[in-house]
Design an enzyme around this catalytic site. Sequence first.
Site, mmCIF file in Angstrom:
data_model
loop_
_atom_site.group_PDB
_atom_site.id
_atom_site.type_symbol
_atom_site.label_atom_id
_atom_site.label_comp_id
_atom_site.label_asym_id
_atom_site.label_seq_id
_atom_site.Cartn_x
_atom_site.Cartn_y
_atom_site.Cartn_z
ATOM 1 N N CYS A 52 -1.155 -1.080 15.817
ATOM 2 C CA CYS A 52 -1.034 -0.659 14.453
ATOM 3 C C CYS A 52 -1.561 -1.949 13.518
ATOM 4 O O CYS A 52 -1.211 -3.186 14.125
ATOM 5 C CB CYS A 52 0.449 -0.504 14.066
ATOM 6 S SG CYS A 52 0.690 -0.490 12.185
ATOM 7 N N GLU A 88 0.937 -1.090 0.183
ATOM 8 C CA GLU A 88 -0.057 -0.119 -0.195
ATOM 9 C C GLU A 88 0.879 1.094 0.066
ATOM 10 O O GLU A 88 2.049 1.256 0.662
ATOM 11 C CB GLU A 88 -0.818 0.081 1.209
ATOM 12 C CG GLU A 88 -2.059 -1.101 1.163
ATOM 13 C CD GLU A 88 -2.952 -0.717 2.234
ATOM 14 O OE1 GLU A 88 -4.445 -0.706 1.864
ATOM 15 O OE2 GLU A 88 -2.635 -1.071 3.304
ATOM 16 N N CYS A 135 -2.579 6.960 9.487
ATOM 17 C CA CYS A 135 -1.468 6.380 10.022
ATOM 18 C C CYS A 135 -1.579 5.136 10.841
ATOM 19 O O CYS A 135 -2.619 5.124 11.710
ATOM 20 C CB CYS A 135 -0.679 7.251 11.091
ATOM 21 S SG CYS A 135 0.886 6.719 11.735
ATOM 22 N N CYS A 151 2.959 8.736 1.123
ATOM 23 C CA CYS A 151 3.385 7.767 2.346
ATOM 24 C C CYS A 151 3.487 6.096 1.771
ATOM 25 O O CYS A 151 2.594 5.910 1.057
ATOM 26 C CB CYS A 151 2.285 7.645 3.383
ATOM 27 S SG CYS A 151 2.569 6.614 4.544
ATOM 28 N N CYS A 188 3.944 -3.747 16.701
ATOM 29 C CA CYS A 188 3.348 -2.552 17.447
ATOM 30 C C CYS A 188 1.865 -3.006 17.889
ATOM 31 O O CYS A 188 1.235 -3.225 16.681
ATOM 32 C CB CYS A 188 3.491 -1.249 16.973
ATOM 33 S SG CYS A 188 5.404 -0.932 16.695
ATOM 34 N N LEU A 222 7.874 6.931 18.931
ATOM 35 C CA LEU A 222 8.172 6.973 20.378
ATOM 36 C C LEU A 222 7.142 6.301 21.101
ATOM 37 O O LEU A 222 7.192 5.170 21.856
ATOM 38 C CB LEU A 222 8.602 8.249 20.837
ATOM 39 C CG LEU A 222 8.819 8.636 22.376
ATOM 40 C CD1 LEU A 222 10.294 7.870 22.752
ATOM 41 C CD2 LEU A 222 9.021 9.875 22.812
ATOM 42 N N CYS A 228 4.805 -6.167 8.342
ATOM 43 C CA CYS A 228 5.811 -5.626 9.111
ATOM 44 C C CYS A 228 5.771 -6.868 10.173
ATOM 45 O O CYS A 228 4.867 -7.108 10.677
ATOM 46 C CB CYS A 228 5.215 -4.330 9.578
ATOM 47 S SG CYS A 228 6.499 -3.478 10.900
#
Length: 359
Positions: free
Chosen positions: A127, A100, A344, A113, A124, A227, A120
């Site tokens: 996400c 994407e 995001c 983006c 996380c 972070l 991935c």
Amino acid sequence: MEADERTDTYIVTEQQQTLMGMDLPDMEAALGGRYPKFRAKQMYEALYSQRKLDLALAKSLPAALREEFKTGALKTDSRYDSVDGTVRYLLGLADGKSVEAVFMPENGRDTLCISSQVGCPVDCKFCLTALMGLERNLTAGEIVGQVLHIAAAHHLDPHDRQMNIVMMGQGEPLMNLDAVLKATRLLVDPAGVGMSERRVTVSTSGLIPKILELAKSPVRPKLAISLNASHEEQRIEIMPITKKWHLKDLIEVCADYPLRSWEALTFEYVMLRGVNDTDTDAKRVRKMLANINCKVNLIALNPGPGIPFETPDPERVASFQEIVKAGMPCFVRKPRGLDIYAACGQLKRMSDELVQLQN
């Protein structure tokens, strides 16, 4: 083999014969002395500078050469248009996989983006991409190919209008650093895509050895750190990678990072209701980053199916911002493309059916 040690093992003959991702020496080698050397430069400029994604359009090249090589351009598998002008692309790759990329137009500038991996491995907990796991790394050609595909679709030219590239789509870019750096060189080469290093940013979850390696590269994108927590235990809970690369060590590496004269680090902070969004968290973040030349981008969680967190109220985000702003620039990133899962943390190859269902 651990996730951070993965290398790009995707090799197929047809891909090796395509131009996308080749630099000028690569193209010269591909010609193998069968054509004059200047033909390689013509191919290079036709693909990257003139963005001719079909060599049939490069009339300056001999017909035989145009038939011998393919550009390796990506294809649109699906396109989703948001009410706010954002466009999410599902782009098909040569091996049948897809990745994407998102186009975000704004007043006076455009932001692309793009992804660095299919899926991935970082896991996380906030996400959607993490739910895919890692399928493979992208090649340099597939990374640059996303930019050229969107630029062609929307008639973008970095010489005419500000264009920003953020490697914040699918994947952990620093786990695919060689391809990311080669793609960056092609993007910022004046004879290539022609962008400025100031307009290319890579985001990492905090792979300390790779940050140190990135810092040594003579041509490199700007660095953003994901972070998302104000102390070690909190970050381990939402970003398990912290068990390997600890927050204290990450902050020390960031404090020593060799910034260029025009550069500041960016820290991205996804706010999760009742988890990391208190005034106490904000004060800890301000203190933690006090000695670093940086800015902070706050991102209120963009929700998605299977994500066990909630979005904080706007008032909570505003209060957090005011506290951090007392120590450094702090901005609230406006979500784009929420209605098409383009925001995001939402990139997970959403199908037409699921997008319609969630809306």
